[in-house]
Design a protein around this motif. Structure first.
Motif, PDB file in Angstrom:
ATOM      1  N   SER A   9       0.835  -1.209   0.000  1.00  0.00           N
ATOM      2  CA  SER A   9       0.000   0.000   0.000  1.00  0.00           C
ATOM      3  C   SER A   9       0.866   1.255   0.000  1.00  0.00           C
ATOM      4  N   LEU A  10       1.887   1.252   0.833  1.00  0.00           N
ATOM      5  CA  LEU A  10       2.806   2.392   0.883  1.00  0.00           C
ATOM      6  C   LEU A  10       3.572   2.530  -0.432  1.00  0.00           C
ATOM      7  N   GLY A  11       3.932   1.394  -1.030  1.00  0.00           N
ATOM      8  CA  GLY A  11       4.627   1.429  -2.315  1.00  0.00           C
ATOM      9  C   GLY A  11       3.784   2.024  -3.419  1.00  0.00           C
ATOM     10  N   LYS A  12       2.507   1.702  -3.435  1.00  0.00           N
ATOM     11  CA  LYS A  12       1.605   2.282  -4.442  1.00  0.00           C
ATOM     12  C   LYS A  12       1.508   3.788  -4.278  1.00  0.00           C
ATOM     13  N   LYS A  13       1.436   4.241  -3.034  1.00  0.00           N
ATOM     14  CA  LYS A  13       1.362   5.686  -2.788  1.00  0.00           C
ATOM     15  C   LYS A  13       2.668   6.380  -3.190  1.00  0.00           C
ATOM     16  N   SER A  14       3.803   5.701  -3.009  1.00  0.00           N
ATOM     17  CA  SER A  14       5.076   6.321  -3.398  1.00  0.00           C
ATOM     18  C   SER A  14       5.115   6.565  -4.903  1.00  0.00           C
ATOM     19  N   LYS A  15       4.532   5.662  -5.676  1.00  0.00           N
ATOM     20  CA  LYS A  15       4.463   5.858  -7.135  1.00  0.00           C
ATOM     21  C   LYS A  15       3.456   6.945  -7.489  1.00  0.00           C
ATOM     22  N   GLU A  16       2.334   6.945  -6.805  1.00  0.00           N
ATOM     23  CA  GLU A  16       1.297   7.951  -7.074  1.00  0.00           C
ATOM     24  C   GLU A  16       1.800   9.364  -6.782  1.00  0.00           C
ATOM     25  N   PHE A  17       2.649   9.493  -5.767  1.00  0.00           N
ATOM     26  CA  PHE A  17       3.110  10.810  -5.322  1.00  0.00           C
ATOM     27  C   PHE A  17       4.528  11.139  -5.805  1.00  0.00           C
ATOM     28  N   LYS A  18       5.039  10.409  -6.782  1.00  0.00           N
ATOM     29  CA  LYS A  18       6.449  10.545  -7.163  1.00  0.00           C
ATOM     30  C   LYS A  18       6.803  11.921  -7.715  1.00  0.00           C
ATOM     31  N   ASP A  19       5.849  12.658  -8.265  1.00  0.00           N
ATOM     32  CA  ASP A  19       6.142  13.964  -8.864  1.00  0.00           C
ATOM     33  C   ASP A  19       5.694  15.139  -8.001  1.00  0.00           C
ATOM     34  N   ILE A  20       5.290  14.860  -6.774  1.00  0.00           N
ATOM     35  CA  ILE A  20       4.805  15.939  -5.899  1.00  0.00           C
ATOM     36  C   ILE A  20       5.957  16.443  -5.045  1.00  0.00           C
ATOM     37  N   ILE A  21       6.419  17.666  -5.363  1.00  0.00           N
ATOM     38  CA  ILE A  21       7.519  18.260  -4.620  1.00  0.00           C
ATOM     39  C   ILE A  21       7.021  18.788  -3.279  1.00  0.00           C
ATOM     40  N   LYS A  22       7.811  18.620  -2.254  1.00  0.00           N
ATOM     41  CA  LYS A  22       7.442  19.084  -0.913  1.00  0.00           C
ATOM     42  C   LYS A  22       8.721  19.413  -0.143  1.00  0.00           C
ATOM     43  N   MET A  23       8.561  19.964   1.026  1.00  0.00           N
ATOM     44  CA  MET A  23       9.707  20.312   1.855  1.00  0.00           C
ATOM     45  C   MET A  23      10.002  19.185   2.837  1.00  0.00           C
ATOM     46  N   GLY A  24      11.239  18.702   2.814  1.00  0.00           N
ATOM     47  CA  GLY A  24      11.679  17.772   3.833  1.00  0.00           C
ATOM     48  C   GLY A  24      12.032  18.535   5.100  1.00  0.00           C
ATOM     49  N   ASP A  44      -4.448   3.431   1.818  1.00  0.00           N
ATOM     50  CA  ASP A  44      -5.038   3.327   0.474  1.00  0.00           C
ATOM     51  C   ASP A  44      -5.848   4.563   0.094  1.00  0.00           C
ATOM     52  N   GLY A  45      -6.372   5.271   1.085  1.00  0.00           N
ATOM     53  CA  GLY A  45      -7.231   6.420   0.791  1.00  0.00           C
ATOM     54  C   GLY A  45      -6.564   7.780   0.944  1.00  0.00           C
ATOM     55  N   ILE A  46      -5.263   7.810   1.174  1.00  0.00           N
ATOM     56  CA  ILE A  46      -4.568   9.088   1.358  1.00  0.00           C
ATOM     57  C   ILE A  46      -4.504   9.853   0.040  1.00  0.00           C
ATOM     58  N   THR A  47      -4.773  11.139   0.093  1.00  0.00           N
ATOM     59  CA  THR A  47      -4.604  12.030  -1.052  1.00  0.00           C
ATOM     60  C   THR A  47      -3.618  13.129  -0.677  1.00  0.00           C
ATOM     61  N   ALA A  48      -3.043  13.753  -1.707  1.00  0.00           N
ATOM     62  CA  ALA A  48      -2.030  14.793  -1.487  1.00  0.00           C
ATOM     63  C   ALA A  48      -2.561  16.163  -1.876  1.00  0.00           C
ATOM     64  N   ASN A  49      -2.149  17.174  -1.131  1.00  0.00           N
ATOM     65  CA  ASN A  49      -2.448  18.575  -1.471  1.00  0.00           C
ATOM     66  C   ASN A  49      -1.252  19.120  -2.252  1.00  0.00           C
ATOM     67  N   LYS A  50      -1.243  18.831  -3.557  1.00  0.00           N
ATOM     68  CA  LYS A  50      -0.078  19.059  -4.404  1.00  0.00           C
ATOM     69  C   LYS A  50       0.354  20.521  -4.428  1.00  0.00           C
ATOM     70  N   ALA A  58      14.053  21.780   5.916  1.00  0.00           N
ATOM     71  CA  ALA A  58      15.397  21.312   5.570  1.00  0.00           C
ATOM     72  C   ALA A  58      15.641  21.518   4.081  1.00  0.00           C
ATOM     73  N   VAL A  59      15.399  20.491   3.278  1.00  0.00           N
ATOM     74  CA  VAL A  59      15.604  20.592   1.832  1.00  0.00           C
ATOM     75  C   VAL A  59      14.427  19.925   1.121  1.00  0.00           C
ATOM     76  N   PRO A  60      14.230  20.261  -0.150  1.00  0.00           N
ATOM     77  CA  PRO A  60      13.103  19.681  -0.885  1.00  0.00           C
ATOM     78  C   PRO A  60      13.270  18.185  -1.124  1.00  0.00           C
ATOM     79  N   MET A  61      12.158  17.535  -1.281  1.00  0.00           N
ATOM     80  CA  MET A  61      12.084  16.126  -1.635  1.00  0.00           C
ATOM     81  C   MET A  61      10.735  15.920  -2.314  1.00  0.00           C
ATOM     82  N   THR A  62      10.412  14.689  -2.659  1.00  0.00           N
ATOM     83  CA  THR A  62       9.068  14.427  -3.151  1.00  0.00           C
ATOM     84  C   THR A  62       8.277  13.649  -2.106  1.00  0.00           C
ATOM     85  N   LEU A  63       6.981  13.802  -2.172  1.00  0.00           N
ATOM     86  CA  LEU A  63       6.118  13.025  -1.287  1.00  0.00           C
ATOM     87  C   LEU A  63       6.276  11.534  -1.584  1.00  0.00           C
TER      88      LEU A  63
END
Length: 466
Positions: free
Chosen positions: A170-185, A389-395, A192-197
């Protein structure tokens, strides 16, 4: 209600003809009203107990120590119980004195009385099939109980691994779904520094994957059993070939690669495998609790917190605050983790408390290990299905936090130098302006250079500096 009379060392007792357990189980039921949680609530342990009894009967028969009709009756009764019959007859509290004798006798008596019916006799007519003389032949509680415990623990670990795999996926699927969402680490809860969700969720998935491997490694420790040790490991009251033969029968009955310990005296008193497994469970609990803490932080708000992700709304969150929705699934998993970590202390103390040739505290070890595994299994499946499974991102919100963060200056450091970066960061903090605007105002970089540096794909992995 029809009664039958049974007797033991203490004396005679009347027992209902309806029940399959006998006098020793009855006394244990009366003596150990401790948790209110009986063996009947742990079907894997019941199944493992009767697998041990069946294996012993087969070995004893082959050695000429048990008549064929008795062997057949014991095996048939065991098969029925393995299929789910008579589990309600296992009525002993999971925590009891006597190093597990009451649970062992509960199994012996139920198998004997069902075997008597198969042979055409009444319950309690032990002259024809006896709980101790026949069902418990060549055994002691001190080898049959821990062997059954290890068989059950071996199987329960597979159940937990399955639940962990569901969560990892489930976590792996979300990592693919959120691979292009930039956020602050963040470190120390500061920008700190930017990363992706996607990177953040991938790290969660990797944590679970690593712990699956640690758990499977620890599982191998319970493959070693002391069946054939009888009382203390010397094998008293057993045939010289019994230990080797019963190992073969146990492998056949369980379909698992259980093996006899080389030193049965050591194996009868050593509970190190339980400490090791409990330690791995504590490790898993600690890490999953950290993940749940992160999920609660990342979803905090929604207006006055980080609000980078949205957890599924499962239920109203307050009896007084309208509209409030709480992160109840991560919260309950946190609490399971606390319970498992506490159980590890109990298991450690119970293992340390063993004396001389036997550890009498295996019942509390079994109770806590089974409870921990059951709770973790349920918690992981719940976390995956009702939360991850139901988590969404505020891109856009995630992106804006990066653009407006002082932490953005770290990406500029190799290009404008540490002193300039420090000065820009200080001005941004003092003035409220963005790092982006200050760098352009000072002419430290061109707009094209700055845009290239802060592209998401250029901030989330190593890059050659021109």
């Amino acid at each position: 209600m029809t009664k039958r009379m049974e007797h033991d060392l203490i004396g005679d007792r009347e027992i209902s003809e309806k029940v399959y357990y006998g006098v020793q189980t009855l006394r244990a039921k009366e003596n150990f009203n401790i948790t209110g949680i009986t063996l009947s609530q742990f079907p894997a342990f019941i199944t493992s107990l009767v697998k041990v009894k069946k294996s012993c009967a087969l070995a004893n028969y082959e050695l000429g120590l048990l008549e064929e009709n008795k062997k057949n009756a014991i095996c048939e009764a065991c098969d029925e119980i393995m299929d789910g019959a008579l589990h309600e007859e296992f009525v002993v509290d999971m925590i009891q004195g006597g190093a597990g004798t009451s649970i062992n006798m509960n199994a012996n008596e139920v198998i004997a009385n069902r075997g008597l019916e198969i042979l055409g006799h009444k319950k309690g007519e032990y002259a024809f099939l006896h709980p101790n003389n026949d069902v418990n032949k060549s055994q002691s509680t001190n080898d049959s109980y821990p062997t059954a415990f290890r068989i059950a623990l071996y199987e329960k670990i597979y159940e937990l691994v399955d639940a962990m795999t569901i969560l990892k996926n489930s976590l792996g699927k979300k990592s693919k779904e959120f691979k292009d969402i930039i956020k602050m680490g963040r470190t120390q809860l500061q920008d700190a520094v930017p990363m992706t969700l996607g990177q953040e969720f991938h790290s969660f998935s990797t944590m679970i994957e690593e712990d699956i491997q640690r758990l499977l490694e620890a599982q191998q420790l319970v493959r070693e059993m002391n069946l054939g040790a009888t009382a203390i490991g010397t094998g008293i009251n057993s045939h010289p070939e019994y230990a080797h033969l019963v190992e073969e029968k146990l492998q056949d009955v369980t379909g698992r690669p259980f093996k006899t310990a080389k030193d049965l005296v050591e194996a009868t008193q050593d509970t190190g495998a339980y400490v090791q497994i409990s330690g791995v469970l504590k490790r898993i609990a600690t890490k999953i609790s950290k993940i749940c803490n992160d999920l609660r932080l990342l979803s905090s708000g929604p207006r006055a917190g980080l609000n980078e992700i949205n957890l599924p709304a499962m239920q109203p969150g307050s009896s007084i605050m309208p509209g409030k929705v709480n992160p109840v699934i991560p919260e309950v998993v946190n609490q399971v983790a606390f319970q498992v970590i506490g159980a590890d202390v109990t298991i450690t103390l119970a293992s340390e408390g063993g004396q001389l040739q036997l550890n009498v505290f295996e019942p509390v070890i079994a109770f806590n290990l089974f409870n921990s595994i059951n709770m973790m299994k349920n918690a992981f499946e719940t976390l995956a299905n009702k939360c991850i499974d139901g988590i969404t991102a505020n891109k856009e919100h995630c992106k804006n936090l990066v653009v407006n963060s002082i932490g953005l200056v770290t990406a500029l450091n190799p290009h404008i130098g540490y002193e300039n970066s420090t000065s820009v960061a200080k001005e941004a903090l003092d003035s409220g302006q963005s790092v982006y605007d200050i760098v352009l105002k000072r002419g430290l970089l061109t707009k094209e250079e700055l845009e290239d540096i802060i592209k998401p794909e250029n901030m989330i992995k190593p890059r050659l500096i021109k």
